[in-house]
Design a protein around this motif. Structure first.
Motif, PDB file in Angstrom:
ATOM      1  N   THR A 193      -9.954   7.521  -8.319  1.00  0.00           N
ATOM      2  CA  THR A 193      -9.523   7.661  -6.927  1.00  0.00           C
ATOM      3  C   THR A 193      -8.478   6.609  -6.575  1.00  0.00           C
ATOM      4  OG1 THR A 193     -11.470   6.390  -6.247  1.00  0.00           O
ATOM      5  CG2 THR A 193     -11.624   8.779  -6.146  1.00  0.00           C
ATOM      6  N   ALA A 194      -8.560   5.424  -7.180  1.00  0.00           N
ATOM      7  CA  ALA A 194      -7.525   4.415  -6.925  1.00  0.00           C
ATOM      8  C   ALA A 194      -6.168   4.894  -7.430  1.00  0.00           C
ATOM      9  CB  ALA A 194      -7.903   3.094  -7.587  1.00  0.00           C
ATOM     10  N   GLN A 195      -6.144   5.538  -8.590  1.00  0.00           N
ATOM     11  CA  GLN A 195      -4.888   6.087  -9.105  1.00  0.00           C
ATOM     12  C   GLN A 195      -4.403   7.234  -8.232  1.00  0.00           C
ATOM     13  OE1 GLN A 195      -6.076   7.007 -13.098  1.00  0.00           O
ATOM     14  NE2 GLN A 195      -5.476   4.996 -13.903  1.00  0.00           N
ATOM     15  N   ALA A 196      -5.328   8.024  -7.692  1.00  0.00           N
ATOM     16  CA  ALA A 196      -4.924   9.089  -6.775  1.00  0.00           C
ATOM     17  C   ALA A 196      -4.235   8.508  -5.552  1.00  0.00           C
ATOM     18  CB  ALA A 196      -6.145   9.908  -6.353  1.00  0.00           C
ATOM     19  N   ALA A 197      -4.814   7.442  -4.996  1.00  0.00           N
ATOM     20  CA  ALA A 197      -4.216   6.809  -3.823  1.00  0.00           C
ATOM     21  C   ALA A 197      -2.818   6.291  -4.128  1.00  0.00           C
ATOM     22  CB  ALA A 197      -5.118   5.676  -3.331  1.00  0.00           C
ATOM     23  N   ALA A 198      -2.630   5.754  -5.330  1.00  0.00           N
ATOM     24  CA  ALA A 198      -1.325   5.195  -5.697  1.00  0.00           C
ATOM     25  C   ALA A 198      -0.316   6.287  -6.043  1.00  0.00           C
ATOM     26  CB  ALA A 198      -1.486   4.232  -6.868  1.00  0.00           C
ATOM     27  N   ARG A 199      -0.714   7.248  -6.874  1.00  0.00           N
ATOM     28  CA  ARG A 199       0.228   8.253  -7.373  1.00  0.00           C
ATOM     29  C   ARG A 199       0.613   9.287  -6.316  1.00  0.00           C
ATOM     30  NH1 ARG A 199       2.160   6.472 -12.405  1.00  0.00           N
ATOM     31  NH2 ARG A 199       0.413   6.015 -13.818  1.00  0.00           N
ATOM     32  N   LEU A 200      -0.278   9.513  -5.340  1.00  0.00           N
ATOM     33  CA  LEU A 200      -0.015  10.545  -4.338  1.00  0.00           C
ATOM     34  C   LEU A 200       0.394   9.957  -2.997  1.00  0.00           C
ATOM     35  CD1 LEU A 200      -2.931  13.018  -5.169  1.00  0.00           C
ATOM     36  CD2 LEU A 200      -0.534  13.165  -5.880  1.00  0.00           C
ATOM     37  N   ALA A 201       0.704   8.670  -2.979  1.00  0.00           N
ATOM     38  CA  ALA A 201       1.162   8.053  -1.731  1.00  0.00           C
ATOM     39  C   ALA A 201       2.424   8.755  -1.240  1.00  0.00           C
ATOM     40  CB  ALA A 201       1.443   6.573  -1.960  1.00  0.00           C
ATOM     41  N   GLY A 202       2.427   9.105   0.031  1.00  0.00           N
ATOM     42  CA  GLY A 202       3.610   9.709   0.618  1.00  0.00           C
ATOM     43  C   GLY A 202       3.661  11.214   0.572  1.00  0.00           C
ATOM     44  N   GLY A 209      -3.830  17.311  -1.100  1.00  0.00           N
ATOM     45  CA  GLY A 209      -4.921  16.351  -1.060  1.00  0.00           C
ATOM     46  C   GLY A 209      -5.621  16.298  -2.398  1.00  0.00           C
ATOM     47  N   ILE A 210      -6.947  16.158  -2.351  1.00  0.00           N
ATOM     48  CA  ILE A 210      -7.743  15.914  -3.553  1.00  0.00           C
ATOM     49  C   ILE A 210      -8.773  17.016  -3.737  1.00  0.00           C
ATOM     50  CG2 ILE A 210      -9.445  14.353  -4.606  1.00  0.00           C
ATOM     51  CD1 ILE A 210      -6.613  13.254  -4.617  1.00  0.00           C
ATOM     52  N   CYS A 211      -8.925  17.450  -4.979  1.00  0.00           N
ATOM     53  CA  CYS A 211     -10.096  18.206  -5.413  1.00  0.00           C
ATOM     54  C   CYS A 211     -10.991  17.224  -6.158  1.00  0.00           C
ATOM     55  CB  CYS A 211      -9.703  19.369  -6.320  1.00  0.00           C
ATOM     56  SG  CYS A 211     -11.120  20.171  -7.109  1.00  0.00           S
ATOM     57  N   LEU A 212     -12.162  16.944  -5.621  1.00  0.00           N
ATOM     58  CA  LEU A 212     -13.057  15.948  -6.207  1.00  0.00           C
ATOM     59  C   LEU A 212     -14.082  16.641  -7.089  1.00  0.00           C
ATOM     60  CD1 LEU A 212     -13.547  12.858  -6.090  1.00  0.00           C
ATOM     61  CD2 LEU A 212     -15.321  13.334  -4.392  1.00  0.00           C
ATOM     62  N   ASP A 213     -13.937  16.441  -8.394  1.00  0.00           N
ATOM     63  CA  ASP A 213     -14.894  16.970  -9.367  1.00  0.00           C
ATOM     64  C   ASP A 213     -15.932  15.887  -9.623  1.00  0.00           C
ATOM     65  OD1 ASP A 213     -16.006  17.323 -12.138  1.00  0.00           O
ATOM     66  OD2 ASP A 213     -14.893  19.194 -11.976  1.00  0.00           O
ATOM     67  N   LEU A 214     -17.209  16.196  -9.372  1.00  0.00           N
ATOM     68  CA  LEU A 214     -18.231  15.150  -9.391  1.00  0.00           C
ATOM     69  C   LEU A 214     -18.626  14.733 -10.803  1.00  0.00           C
ATOM     70  CD1 LEU A 214     -20.383  16.285  -6.346  1.00  0.00           C
ATOM     71  CD2 LEU A 214     -18.431  14.705  -6.435  1.00  0.00           C
ATOM     72  N   ASP A 226     -17.798   4.384  -2.615  1.00  0.00           N
ATOM     73  CA  ASP A 226     -16.568   3.605  -2.814  1.00  0.00           C
ATOM     74  C   ASP A 226     -15.372   4.520  -3.030  1.00  0.00           C
ATOM     75  OD1 ASP A 226     -18.121   1.321  -2.630  1.00  0.00           O
ATOM     76  OD2 ASP A 226     -18.264   1.049  -4.812  1.00  0.00           O
ATOM     77  N   ALA A 227     -15.579   5.572  -3.822  1.00  0.00           N
ATOM     78  CA  ALA A 227     -14.481   6.499  -4.111  1.00  0.00           C
ATOM     79  C   ALA A 227     -13.990   7.183  -2.839  1.00  0.00           C
ATOM     80  CB  ALA A 227     -14.941   7.546  -5.129  1.00  0.00           C
ATOM     81  N   LEU A 228     -14.911   7.601  -2.006  1.00  0.00           N
ATOM     82  CA  LEU A 228     -14.517   8.277  -0.776  1.00  0.00           C
ATOM     83  C   LEU A 228     -13.804   7.327   0.173  1.00  0.00           C
ATOM     84  CD1 LEU A 228     -17.672  10.514  -0.281  1.00  0.00           C
ATOM     85  CD2 LEU A 228     -15.388  11.255  -0.945  1.00  0.00           C
ATOM     86  N   ARG A 229     -14.257   6.082   0.242  1.00  0.00           N
ATOM     87  CA  ARG A 229     -13.556   5.104   1.083  1.00  0.00           C
ATOM     88  C   ARG A 229     -12.123   4.901   0.597  1.00  0.00           C
ATOM     89  NH1 ARG A 229     -18.647   2.484   1.678  1.00  0.00           N
ATOM     90  NH2 ARG A 229     -18.315   1.272  -0.229  1.00  0.00           N
ATOM     91  N   THR A 230     -11.940   4.889  -0.726  1.00  0.00           N
ATOM     92  CA  THR A 230     -10.588   4.743  -1.277  1.00  0.00           C
ATOM     93  C   THR A 230      -9.691   5.903  -0.854  1.00  0.00           C
ATOM     94  OG1 THR A 230     -11.395   3.498  -3.191  1.00  0.00           O
ATOM     95  CG2 THR A 230      -9.256   4.587  -3.427  1.00  0.00           C
ATOM     96  N   LEU A 231     -10.202   7.106  -0.960  1.00  0.00           N
ATOM     97  CA  LEU A 231      -9.408   8.280  -0.590  1.00  0.00           C
ATOM     98  C   LEU A 231      -9.106   8.301   0.903  1.00  0.00           C
ATOM     99  CD1 LEU A 231     -11.164  11.000  -2.786  1.00  0.00           C
ATOM    100  CD2 LEU A 231      -8.986   9.860  -3.234  1.00  0.00           C
ATOM    101  N   TRP A 232     -10.104   8.022   1.701  1.00  0.00           N
ATOM    102  CA  TRP A 232      -9.893   8.034   3.146  1.00  0.00           C
ATOM    103  C   TRP A 232      -8.946   6.917   3.570  1.00  0.00           C
ATOM    104  CZ3 TRP A 232     -15.863   8.576   3.742  1.00  0.00           C
ATOM    105  CH2 TRP A 232     -16.223   9.902   3.494  1.00  0.00           C
ATOM    106  N   GLY A 233      -9.071   5.768   2.901  1.00  0.00           N
ATOM    107  CA  GLY A 233      -8.157   4.673   3.219  1.00  0.00           C
ATOM    108  C   GLY A 233      -6.712   5.017   2.918  1.00  0.00           C
ATOM    109  N   ALA A 234      -6.511   5.875   1.932  1.00  0.00           N
ATOM    110  CA  ALA A 234      -5.156   6.319   1.582  1.00  0.00           C
ATOM    111  C   ALA A 234      -4.708   7.522   2.404  1.00  0.00           C
ATOM    112  CB  ALA A 234      -5.101   6.667   0.087  1.00  0.00           C
ATOM    113  N   GLY A 235      -5.589   8.029   3.264  1.00  0.00           N
ATOM    114  CA  GLY A 235      -5.239   9.184   4.080  1.00  0.00           C
ATOM    115  C   GLY A 235      -5.212  10.489   3.325  1.00  0.00           C
ATOM    116  N   LEU A 236      -5.886  10.559   2.158  1.00  0.00           N
ATOM    117  CA  LEU A 236      -5.874  11.774   1.331  1.00  0.00           C
ATOM    118  C   LEU A 236      -7.069  12.653   1.685  1.00  0.00           C
ATOM    119  CD1 LEU A 236      -4.921  10.279  -2.148  1.00  0.00           C
ATOM    120  CD2 LEU A 236      -3.496  11.770  -0.719  1.00  0.00           C
ATOM    121  N   PRO A 237      -6.838  13.871   2.163  1.00  0.00           N
ATOM    122  CA  PRO A 237      -7.953  14.744   2.519  1.00  0.00           C
ATOM    123  C   PRO A 237      -8.631  15.328   1.290  1.00  0.00           C
ATOM    124  CG  PRO A 237      -5.891  15.914   2.783  1.00  0.00           C
ATOM    125  CD  PRO A 237      -5.519  14.491   2.415  1.00  0.00           C
ATOM    126  N   LEU A 238      -9.921  15.621   1.438  1.00  0.00           N
ATOM    127  CA  LEU A 238     -10.652  16.331   0.398  1.00  0.00           C
ATOM    128  C   LEU A 238     -10.479  17.823   0.643  1.00  0.00           C
ATOM    129  CD1 LEU A 238     -13.975  14.346  -0.027  1.00  0.00           C
ATOM    130  CD2 LEU A 238     -12.110  14.575  -1.657  1.00  0.00           C
TER     131      LEU A 238
END
Length: 373
Positions: A193-202, A209-214, A226-238
């Motif tokens: 999720t940290a890489q998602a926040a970085a690579r999909l910024a902007g 957004g994100i498809c979250l495979d558990l 923690d993963a969900l907080r990272t995504l939400w902090g980056a503004g990436l919708p599930l």
């Protein structure tokens, strides 16, 4: 199946049809009768949701054929089936004898990947039930990690910009909202999720957004909260959640019967140790414990000393429901036909029974969280 969460929001729960091999309209309709209808009947559900997988040639054909789309919609409705989400990760030939790294091609640096995803969006806009709020499409996390450089990253970014603009055009033409979710997976450009926040910024987060495979989340040894907080902090919708469980073991030798030739089974330990496939991990003696990207049936407990990451799934569902974070849930166990022989379904009836049992498990887990029909 349609469910309602404690806040009154409608949730869609279904199963992903990439477990089935058909890649043309006739074959897909036949699979509805062979598998999806028996699953719905076993669950006594008035309507069953499908996360439909359409291979690229079929998607292109339907995108250019309004009559074909109408026919598919009629075939679904006649069987008590509905589609709000498509799986756009495998391009084609997903149940071939050997898939492995081929599933990541074409990637998001290519025009082919963009065209395929837009074809799916055009099809989904016509398949969506009239009262569905939106549709979703899952796709690969940009590319496999190698090769990847700034030039490739730039090409992918341009494809994503065009994707968002063209999705907006589809909405303007049809009135249907379609969102695309990038699915973090071990070994890919976006693994965590940290890489998602970085690579999909902007990116345009109204469309992307994100498809979250558990199972993938578990293999990255990420805690769901923690993963969900990272995504939400980056503004990436599930955009979509894939309900899946990975294999886990502190005794790697017990995993040998799961090493098989069709799919890639990335293996990770909690200290960052990694192998791109289970056979490689076994040969290299990767320190245990391991989590293995091998989707196992949600309702079954592997024989000790093996276990499944069902605990991660439960933690994630609790967080997701509590925050009203997603409305599309898809059970995605595509590995039924490569399970060790003792656990593999021998007939289509046994496979339908297994899929129904997984969906019942997922439904019951959601019920425990206050979600109701």
């Amino acid at each position: 199946m349609r469910l309602r969460d404690p806040a009154g929001r409608v949730l869609h729960l279904g199963y992903c049809t990439n477990v089935h091999p058909a890649e043309d309209l006739r074959g897909v309709v036949a699979q509805l009768d062979e598998f999806a209808v028996p699953v719905r009947e076993r669950l006594d559900a008035p309507v069953l949701g499908l996360g439909l997988w359409l291979a690229a040639p079929m998607a292109a054909g339907l995108a250019a054929d309004p009559a074909g789309r109408r026919r598919l919609r009629r075939e679904l409705a006649a069987r008590g089936l509905e589609v709000v989400t498509l799986n756009g990760f495998p391009y084609r030939s997903f149940q071939d004898p050997v898939v492995k790294h081929a599933v990541y091609q074409p990637d998001w640096t290519s025009r082919e990947r963009l065209s395929y995803t837009l074809d799916l969006a055009r099809v989904l806009a016509d398949l969506l039930p009239a009262d569905a709020v939106r549709g979703s499409i899952s796709t690969l996390p940009l590319a496999w990690r190698e090769p990847w450089d700034t030039g490739m990253a730039g090409r992918a970014a341009r494809r994503l910009d065009e994707l968002a603009k063209r999705l907006a055009g589809i909405e303007a033409a049809t009135g249907r909202v379609i969102r695309v979710g990038f699915e973090p997976e071990p070994g890919c450009v976006i693994e965590t999720t940290a890489q998602a926040a970085a690579r999909l910024a902007g990116v345009d987060t109204d469309r992307l957004g994100i498809c979250l495979d558990l199972a993938h989340l578990a293999c990255a040894w990420e805690r769901p909260a923690d993963a969900l907080r990272t995504l939400w902090g980056a503004g990436l919708p599930l955009v979509k959640v894939q309900l899946s469980a990975a294999l886990e073991s502190a005794e790697p030798a017990a995993l040998r019967e799961y090493a098989e030739p069709r799919f890639l089974h990335q293996t990770r330990n909690p200290d960052g140790g990694a192998a791109d496939d289970l056979g490689q991990a076994l040969a290299a003696g990767l320190p245990a414990p391991w989590r293995v990207h091998y989707h196992v049936p949600l309702h079954l407990r592997p024989e000790p000393p093996l276990s499944a990451t069902t605990g991660v799934l439960r933690e994630a569902l609790a967080e997701l429901v509590a925050h009203g974070a997603c409305d599309h849930y898809d059970v995605e166990t595509y590995t039924w036909n490569v399970l060790p022989p003792a656990h593999r379904p021998r007939t289509s009836q046994e496979l339908a029974a297994g899929i129904a049992a997984e969906l019942a498990f997922a439904r019951d887990e959601l019920h425990r969280l206050g979600v109701r029909p």
